[in-house]
Design an enzyme around this catalytic site. Structure first.
Site, mmCIF file in Angstrom:
data_model
loop_
_atom_site.group_PDB
_atom_site.id
_atom_site.type_symbol
_atom_site.label_atom_id
_atom_site.label_comp_id
_atom_site.label_asym_id
_atom_site.label_seq_id
_atom_site.Cartn_x
_atom_site.Cartn_y
_atom_site.Cartn_z
ATOM 1 N N ASP A 135 0.813 -1.215 0.000
ATOM 2 C CA ASP A 135 0.000 0.000 0.000
ATOM 3 C C ASP A 135 0.853 1.275 0.000
ATOM 4 O O ASP A 135 0.655 2.182 -0.817
ATOM 5 C CB ASP A 135 -0.874 -0.067 1.273
ATOM 6 C CG ASP A 135 -1.772 1.118 1.433
ATOM 7 O OD1 ASP A 135 -2.594 1.331 0.539
ATOM 8 O OD2 ASP A 135 -1.644 1.839 2.443
ATOM 9 N N GLU A 157 -8.615 12.407 11.835
ATOM 10 C CA GLU A 157 -8.923 11.843 10.514
ATOM 11 C C GLU A 157 -10.412 11.548 10.475
ATOM 12 O O GLU A 157 -10.987 11.124 11.485
ATOM 13 C CB GLU A 157 -8.138 10.546 10.286
ATOM 14 C CG GLU A 157 -6.729 10.807 9.791
ATOM 15 C CD GLU A 157 -5.905 9.547 9.550
ATOM 16 O OE1 GLU A 157 -4.892 9.641 8.846
ATOM 17 O OE2 GLU A 157 -6.261 8.487 10.065
ATOM 18 N N HIS A 181 4.643 11.153 15.441
ATOM 19 C CA HIS A 181 4.359 12.388 14.709
ATOM 20 C C HIS A 181 4.181 13.598 15.649
ATOM 21 O O HIS A 181 4.834 14.629 15.490
ATOM 22 C CB HIS A 181 3.098 12.252 13.856
ATOM 23 C CG HIS A 181 3.148 11.124 12.865
ATOM 24 N ND1 HIS A 181 4.303 10.702 12.265
ATOM 25 C CD2 HIS A 181 2.169 10.322 12.363
ATOM 26 C CE1 HIS A 181 4.032 9.698 11.436
ATOM 27 N NE2 HIS A 181 2.748 9.449 11.483
HETATM 28 N N1 NDP Z 1 0.287 2.308 4.430
HETATM 29 C C1 NDP Z 1 0.503 3.441 5.071
HETATM 30 O O1 NDP Z 1 -0.198 4.443 4.876
HETATM 31 C C2 NDP Z 1 1.614 3.546 6.064
HETATM 32 C C3 NDP Z 1 2.476 2.503 6.289
HETATM 33 N N2 NDP Z 1 3.518 2.637 7.163
HETATM 34 C C4 NDP Z 1 4.457 1.545 7.387
HETATM 35 O O2 NDP Z 1 5.081 1.231 6.139
HETATM 36 C C5 NDP Z 1 5.313 -0.153 6.028
HETATM 37 C C6 NDP Z 1 4.606 -0.675 4.792
HETATM 38 O O3 NDP Z 1 3.243 -0.390 4.901
HETATM 39 P P1 NDP Z 1 2.152 -1.003 3.898
HETATM 40 O O4 NDP Z 1 2.587 -0.828 2.505
HETATM 41 O O5 NDP Z 1 0.861 -0.469 4.328
HETATM 42 O O6 NDP Z 1 2.237 -2.540 4.274
HETATM 43 P P2 NDP Z 1 1.610 -3.783 3.556
HETATM 44 O O7 NDP Z 1 0.870 -4.558 4.566
HETATM 45 O O8 NDP Z 1 0.896 -3.385 2.320
HETATM 46 O O9 NDP Z 1 2.906 -4.639 3.225
HETATM 47 C C7 NDP Z 1 3.843 -4.297 2.210
HETATM 48 C C8 NDP Z 1 4.260 -5.568 1.478
HETATM 49 O O10 NDP Z 1 4.937 -6.432 2.389
HETATM 50 C C9 NDP Z 1 4.622 -7.779 2.098
HETATM 51 N N3 NDP Z 1 4.059 -8.398 3.304
HETATM 52 C C10 NDP Z 1 2.923 -8.037 3.946
HETATM 53 N N4 NDP Z 1 2.744 -8.827 5.030
HETATM 54 C C11 NDP Z 1 3.786 -9.659 5.073
HETATM 55 C C12 NDP Z 1 4.171 -10.702 5.963
HETATM 56 N N5 NDP Z 1 3.446 -11.011 7.038
HETATM 57 N N6 NDP Z 1 5.311 -11.381 5.712
HETATM 58 C C13 NDP Z 1 6.054 -11.061 4.642
HETATM 59 N N7 NDP Z 1 5.731 -10.086 3.764
HETATM 60 C C14 NDP Z 1 4.622 -9.388 3.983
HETATM 61 C C15 NDP Z 1 3.597 -7.772 0.988
HETATM 62 O O11 NDP Z 1 4.298 -7.978 -0.245
HETATM 63 P P3 NDP Z 1 4.515 -9.408 -0.895
HETATM 64 O O12 NDP Z 1 3.459 -10.321 -0.384
HETATM 65 O O13 NDP Z 1 4.428 -9.155 -2.361
HETATM 66 O O14 NDP Z 1 5.877 -9.789 -0.447
HETATM 67 C C16 NDP Z 1 3.074 -6.372 0.986
HETATM 68 O O15 NDP Z 1 2.673 -5.941 -0.286
HETATM 69 C C17 NDP Z 1 4.833 -0.765 7.322
HETATM 70 O O16 NDP Z 1 5.908 -0.833 8.211
HETATM 71 C C18 NDP Z 1 3.805 0.240 7.823
HETATM 72 O O17 NDP Z 1 3.666 0.208 9.211
HETATM 73 C C19 NDP Z 1 3.759 3.819 7.809
HETATM 74 C C20 NDP Z 1 2.938 4.893 7.630
HETATM 75 C C21 NDP Z 1 1.779 4.852 6.784
HETATM 76 O O1 LIG Z 2 1.781 7.315 10.026
HETATM 77 C C1 LIG Z 2 0.583 7.374 9.821
HETATM 78 O O2 LIG Z 2 0.100 8.473 9.209
HETATM 79 C C2 LIG Z 2 -1.167 8.440 8.570
HETATM 80 C C3 LIG Z 2 -1.573 9.880 8.365
HETATM 81 O O3 LIG Z 2 -0.657 10.490 7.505
HETATM 82 P P1 LIG Z 2 -1.108 11.745 6.618
HETATM 83 O O4 LIG Z 2 0.144 12.221 6.014
HETATM 84 O O5 LIG Z 2 -2.111 11.232 5.636
HETATM 85 O O6 LIG Z 2 -1.734 12.717 7.546
HETATM 86 C C4 LIG Z 2 -2.195 7.707 9.385
HETATM 87 O O7 LIG Z 2 -3.397 7.572 8.644
HETATM 88 C C5 LIG Z 2 -1.669 6.335 9.745
HETATM 89 O O8 LIG Z 2 -2.582 5.697 10.619
HETATM 90 C C6 LIG Z 2 -0.338 6.419 10.427
HETATM 91 O O9 LIG Z 2 0.231 5.127 10.529
#
Ligand code: NDP
Ligand SMILES: O=C1O[C@H](COP(=O)(O)O)[C@@H](O)[C@H](O)[C@H]1O
Length: 598
Positions: free
Chosen positions: A121, A322, A346
């Site tokens: 994501d 939010e 944050h």
């Molecule tokens: N999404 C957001 O808005 C935010 C995210 N973060 C942090 O950024 C990081 C990535 O977030 P996000 O993209 O949402 O995470 P996802 O859950 O989408 O994971 C990213 C990728 O990691 C792989 N993955 C997911 N779960 C597992 C698992 N259990 N074991 C191995 N591989 C796994 C998958 O790829 P594949 O299966 O192809 O290997 C997946 O597409 C996290 O640490 C999150 O906390 C921080 C702030 C905001």
């Molecule tokens: O780190 C995070 O931030 C987002 C909010 O970020 P923004 O830039 O869109 O304000 C929050 O939604 C998420 O829960 C948190 O992990």
């Protein structure tokens, strides 16, 4: 000067013309200049824009026909400009010698950016779009390659297709957008692999080398994966895919642990494979434009810094809300809760920036030293000074919005807070007794992030003695820094209503960014990625800052969780639990975001 301009042009220092012009200040003169980039892009051949850094201040100079051209309000004297010109020329020639030039006139270094967790994501939503924006703005180096890495099976074409769906162009430069996207996508590749496989990272290394084509290689790995696999990925990347002749840096996404213990364990594990200066712990709120502006506002305006203390400030509020719930991220969120998700990082980072003493310079270490001092001066948070809440289902206008525990990925009966408000104190001379209030929540009535500074009332105010239509003990000055949306800085002041009578009114002196600047504000991830590429650490979290932040919140979190404290339930889309108002009232504060003239 044409010769200097063309020699630099031929070296293709293409990146980095950000269009900004900030002349060097005399106070920054003591440290040597370091070169960032130079570009003739968009300028005529006898003009050149050079970006460089002194301490941690990045600046640009325009050189025209060999002379440095300053803007009209420059304070540089003619003699200091001459010195600056000599220094800039000397740095440029050293840089040219260092970088070298191939027979084709191309520079010899390259940057490879690997997005680990490319199918996820965050990668889709933020990282690839930010990389494209940097490319679009000519901020990436001439030689760069982007690799997506994750377990999902994808071809290069499929990755490009996935990425292309999220790319957008800056509003002010749509002209050649399609063309730029095509060029950018051609620089994106994909490698499928496990996060704990040395073999798969070795394969990645081989592909990176092919793209680097013998140039000096610099490698940036962005860990956009769940935290439980951070260490595996770092181990494999560092031992099987790090650069042999350039730098290797790793951007780590939050969460950095769940408490002091797990955070320290993560740091220790990462440090088995990386030096501290290779680790870039990202807190994307530090990359937001208005958070960047906080220090500028305070330290470059005489009217604010003298007021920045307990003497004039009654309270400070950090508000995050939010208007959507945790839908889709419930599994992650339930393990962390709002205090870890927003407050411990944050909001606390913004608080530290807000409250720090004047740093010795704008150098990353000087700023981070001051932030750590603030964090270490904070009083342990009392559980009575914290309100927690959780949103429940609510029906409005015929639409039913789900409660937090209605999400299938959230365990039934979960007590995880989706809202929290807290009163914090900094026990130092500047801030003794001033409440710093934080409030963060999901599924509230609005989306907003802001800092509110409420000033004390005017002692012996003349206008309180007459019936002027205003209670001046309440209508005190308030400075609001609206981080998002509709970025703005406004100051609430009391003024006279025009006319023959004497009635007072409250008005805003308002700097609304969209009205003042036509340029779109860059996303925080753009700034932070560019900083990581340039090795600028100011906006990244140092390990001692992280330790101090966890020391503050860990005892509170333990108490809430061990005692299974029940959150106050609030309807989806509301203003949150009423307990937040009692908490503020206990500290003689009124939340600024609920008053009628916000
Ligand atoms: N999404 C957001 O808005 C935010 C995210 N973060 C942090 O950024 C990081 C990535 O977030 P996000 O993209 O949402 O995470 P996802 O859950 O989408 O994971 C990213 C990728 O990691 C792989 N993955 C997911 N779960 C597992 C698992 N259990 N074991 C191995 N591989 C796994 C998958 O790829 P594949 O299966 O192809 O290997 C997946 O597409 C996290 O640490 C999150 O906390 C921080 C702030 C905001
Ligand atoms: O780190 C995070 O931030 C987002 C909010 O970020 P923004 O830039 O869109 O304000 C929050 O939604 C998420 O829960 C948190 O992990």
């Amino acid at each position: 000067m044409a010769s200097l301009s063309s020699s630099v042009t031929s070296r293709s220092y293409r990146s980095g013309y950000l269009g900004s012009f900030s002349p060097l200040k005399g106070s920054n003169r003591q440290r040597p200049l370091s070169f960032l980039s130079a570009s003739p892009r968009g300028l005529s051949s006898h003009e050149l824009c050079i970006r460089f850094q002194r301490n941690s201040t990045r600046s640009s100079v325009f050189m025209q026909d060999g002379a440095i051209v300053t803007n009209s309000n420059s304070t540089e004297s003619a003699s200091s400009l001459k010195g600056l010109k000599e220094e800039v020329l000397s740095v440029l020639s050293q840089e040219a010698a260092k970088v070298g030039e191939g027979s084709d006139g191309q520079s010899q270094s390259t940057v490879s950016i690997t997005v680990v967790g490319a199918s996820g994501d965050l990668a889709k939503k933020k990282i690839f779009p930010a990389l494209f924006a940097l490319y679009y703005e000519d901020c990436l180096p001439e030689h760069f390659t982007i690799f997506g890495y994750s377990r999902s099976k994808m071809t290069d074409g499929e990755l490009r297709h996935m990425v292309s769906k999220t790319l957008t162009c800056r509003i002010d430069k749509r002209a050649n957008c399609g063309e730029k996207m095509e060029e950018f996508l051609k620089r994106c590749f994909y490698h499928s692999g496990q996060y704990d496989s040395q073999e798969h990272f070795t394969e990645l290394d081989k592909k990176l080398k092919e793209h680097e084509a013998g140039r000096m290689s610099n490698r940036l790995f962005y860990l956009s994966i769940p935290p439980n696999i951070f260490v595996d990925a770092v181990k494999c990347a560092s031992s099987s895919a790090s650069s042999v002749n350039g730098w290797t840096r790793v951007i780590v996404e939050k969460p950095f642990g769940r408490d002091s213990e797990t955070s320290a364990a993560l740091t220790n594990s990462l440090k088995q494979y990386l030096e501290e200066d290779q680790i870039f712990r990202i807190d994307h709120y530090l990359g937001k434009e208005l958070v960047e502006n906080l220090s500028v506002l305070r330290f470059s305006n005489l009217i604010f810094e003298p007021l920045w203390s307990r003497q004039y400030i009654r309270n400070v509020q950090f508000i995050f809300s939010e208007d959507f719930g945790t839908e889709g991220r419930g599994g992650y969120f339930d393990h962390y809760g709002i205090i870890r998700d927003i407050m411990q990082n944050h909001l606390l980072q913004i608080l530290a920036l807000f409250a720090m003493e004047t740093p010795v310079s704008l150098d990353a270490e000087d700023i981070r030293n001051e932030k750590v001092k603030v964090l270490r001066s904070m009083r342990p948070i009392q559980v009575e000074d914290v309100v927690i809440g959780q949103y429940k289902s609510h029906t409005k206008g015929g639409v039913t919005y789900p409660g937090y525990t209605d999400d299938k990925t959230v365990p039934k009966g979960s007590l995880t807070p989706t809202f929290a408000a807290a009163a914090l104190f900094i026990d130092n001379a500047r801030w003794d007794g001033v409440p710093f209030l934080m409030k963060a929540g999901k599924a509230l009535h609005t989306r907003r992030a802001e800092i509110r500074v409420q000033f004390r009332h005017v002692p012996g105010n003349l206008y309180n003695r007459n019936n002027t239509g205003c209670d001046l003990d309440k209508a005190t000055n308030e400075l609001v820094i609206r981080v998002q949306p509709d970025e703005a800085i406004y100051l609430k002041v009391n003024n006279k209503v025009p006319g023959l009578g004497m009635r007072l009114d409250r008005s805003n002196l308002n700097l609304l960014y969209s009205a003042r600047y036509s340029k779109e504000i860059p996303d925080a991830y753009e700034r932070l990625l560019l900083d990581a590429i340039e090795g600028e650490r100011r906006l990244f979290i140092r390990s001692d800052e992280l330790d101090a932040a966890w020391s503050l919140f860990t005892p509170l979190l333990k108490e809430i969780e061990e005692k299974k404290r029940i959150p106050e339930y609030y309807p989806y889309g509301s203003r949150g639990p009423v307990g937040a108002h009692y908490l503020a009232a206990k500290h003689k504060v009124q939340w600024g975001d609920i008053s009628l003239d916000q």
